[in-house]
Write an enzyme that holds these catalytic residues in place. Structure first.
Site, short mmCIF file in Angstrom:
data_model
loop_
_atom_site.label_atom_id
_atom_site.label_comp_id
_atom_site.label_asym_id
_atom_site.label_seq_id
_atom_site.Cartn_x
_atom_site.Cartn_y
_atom_site.Cartn_z
N THR A 456 0.85 -1.19 0.00
CA THR A 456 0.00 0.00 0.00
C THR A 456 0.89 1.24 0.00
O THR A 456 1.90 1.29 0.72
CB THR A 456 -0.96 0.01 1.21
OG1 THR A 456 -1.74 1.21 1.18
CG2 THR A 456 -0.22 -0.07 2.52
N HIS A 508 2.20 -11.83 14.11
CA HIS A 508 3.23 -12.44 14.94
C HIS A 508 2.94 -13.91 15.24
O HIS A 508 3.83 -14.65 15.69
CB HIS A 508 3.37 -11.66 16.27
CG HIS A 508 4.77 -11.59 16.78
ND1 HIS A 508 5.71 -12.57 16.53
CD2 HIS A 508 5.41 -10.65 17.54
CE1 HIS A 508 6.85 -12.25 17.09
NE2 HIS A 508 6.71 -11.08 17.72
#
Length: 537
Positions: A456, A508
């Site tokens: 992005t 994560h």
């Protein structure tokens, strides 16, 4: 004479398809280029149209059957169509005598009335990931004359706006689903009657006769030019005022497909020699006049007023909001930052941008460098290119990079496929095409599905630093930002360098911090020394 109806020629990456829906039954009358059957592959739904007018004979592949490229699906009896008028006359006589009454099943989708043949207008077949859509609006009113392939209504899903077009010349007889109502896949939207409707509300029969003449003339022109167009291709040619004789067809027997028209539209090879410029100028003049008219019509604001306006949130905006919240609630999202010196890339662009544009007919931008750098880094760090599916990890042996595109309707994320195999010119052209079609609402659903990683670019709006949000089920997203000159310590000296902050947000649960940091460093090193992109080092 029987003509074989075959499955399309699948691309190399598609081994087989499934017969999704037969739109005609054995014995049904079929016009040339009319949709007969749909073949669903693992990537897209393909339309199979009638090569000639006739009557559908034997169906050799039922719905749900698996078929291969160019496999025979059924037969079309061309002789039956030539004798159709006399047979219909015989049936009409027998019906007057009380015999040969058609069954309810035969009347389900198409039936004959005094005003002409009736068609059920249904919502498009949505893919599995799209549950329902909203009728954004009807472009035509009941009784208003409509040409074949003209847009009747628009269906807005959470990913794209789909157009519903007229199956023939005629008019809407009844609207079953009003604007803003929720509809499901292939739900009945309206009833359409061939030959009905006229601009002045007069008798429908003269209109039907004119429609037949127009169709005959159109068929003659196609035969004269030696070109046969698929329905979607014919619609695009009409919308963009293109010369079909200049378009090279890649379909069966030289048939012009939608992809052929899009290619000709991109390279500008099918523009009409005359009339096109005048039309463009007329449209530009019309658009230029609209703001003035709107300004005159809008009432002047009264001093001291505190106006408010409530509008319903679009389905696309609702879905974007829902997915962003889910991403933050379900993923263990963490962001790490770095910065990249853009001097080398900017110098490379300055040296080669004119030759690049002359050779490839597209400007050399920054996105192609980032896409290629990300593709190389994803090869080195497969965890970043993976996705989470429930309790399983899916490792992708390819790089499909989603590119975030902002539109008036909201954020859409079309996908660049196999970016490691794309040339930089292909990347720039495809991204430019995505941006244009996204703003026009013309992106296909299949073009926004999949993707293994997202990029992005908030820098085009002036963002200096941000934290991008994951695009599930992907596990990482790269954020680009504004290039800004800053003082940097280089070899013990302070120099002014064009710098960009990079941000990578990652899940994560899947990616360790070490891998995320090293992945971002790899991108930084590839961008600061672009030669490494060519040498793969």
């Amino acid at each position: 004479m029987a003509i074989e109806i075959k499955a399309p020629n699948f691309p190399e990456s598609v081994a087989e398809g499934t017969v999704a829906t037969w739109h005609k039954k054995p014995g049904d009358r079929v016009e040339r280029d009319e949709l007969v059957v749909e073949i669903e592959t693992d990537k897209v739904v393909l339309e199979v149209v009638a090569p000639q007018a006739g009557t559908l004979g034997d169906v050799l592949a039922d719905e749900g059957d698996t078929v291969e490229s160019e496999q025979v699906l059924g037969n079309l009896d061309e002789t039956a169509s030539q004798g159709g008028s006399s047979k219909q006359g015989d049936k009409a006589s027998s019906n007057d005598a009380g015999a040969d009454t058609p069954s309810a099943e035969q009347k389900a989708d198409t039936q004959k009335t005094d005003g002409g043949q009736q068609h059920d207008i249904k919502a498009p077949s949505f893919p599995e990931s799209v549950q329902e859509g909203t009728v954004a609006g009807w472009k035509k009113k009941v009784g208003e004359a409509v040409k074949r392939d003209e847009v009747l209504a628009e269906i807005e899903t959470d990913k794209v706006v789909l157009e519903v077009v007229a199956p023939a010349d005629g008019a809407l007889t009844e609207i079953k689903a009003e604007a803003d109502s929720q509809v499901e896949s292939e739900e009945l939207l309206a009833v359409f009657t061939e030959g009905a409707g006229s601009a002045d509300g007069g008798d429908a029969q003269p209109q039907a006769a004119a429609s037949d003449d127009a169709e005959s003339e159109g068929s003659a022109n196609e035969e004269l030019d030696g070109k046969i167009l698929a329905p979607a291709a014919r619609k695009m040619v009409a919308e963009n005022d293109l010369d079909a004789s200049r378009i090279k067809g890649t379909g069966k027997g030289g048939r012009i497909l939608k992809e052929d028209v899009q290619k000709a539209l991109n390279d500008g090879s099918a523009k009409k020699a005359s009339g096109g410029e005048q039309k463009a100028k007329g449209q530009a003049a019309s658009k230029a006049n609209k703001p003035d008219a709107a300004a005159q019509a809008a009432p002047a604001p009264v001093e001291g007023q505190r106006p408010e306006k409530r509008v319903p949130m679009s389905r696309l905006r609702q879905t974007v909001a829902k997915r962003l919240v889910e991403a933050q609630q379900t993923a263990a999202m963490l962001t790490t930052y770095n910065e990249v010196d853009m001097s080398a890339i900017m110098a490379l662009r300055a040296e080669y941008k004119e030759r690049f544009q002359k050779a490839h007919d597209v400007k050399l931008g920054f996105m192609s460098f980032f896409v290629k750098a990300a593709s190389e880094a994803l090869k080195r760090f497969p965890d970043v290119n993976a996705s989470i599916d429930g309790k399983e990890i899916v490792y992708h042996g390819y790089q499909d990079i989603s590119v975030a595109v902002s539109t008036d309707r909201g954020l859409v994320v079309p996908v660049l496929r196999n970016t490691d195999q794309m040339q930089m010119a292909d990347v720039e052209k495809t991204i430019g095409d995505f941006g244009k079609r996204a703003r026009d609402g013309k992106l296909g659903i299949d073009e926004m599905q999949g993707g293994t990683f997202t990029i992005t670019n908030g820098g085009i709006f002036g963002s200096l630093l941000s934290t991008p949000i994951l695009n599930p089920p992907q596990t990482a997203i790269l954020g680009m930002h504004k290039i800004q000159e800053r003082p940097m310590a280089v070899d013990g000296k302070v120099e002014i360098r064009p710098m960009m902050y990079l941000a990578i947000s990652y899940d994560h649960r899947m990616i360790d911090g070490k891998d995320a940091v090293q992945f971002l460093v790899a991108i930084k090193e590839l961008l600061e020394d672009p030669a490494r992109l060519l040498l793969n080092v």
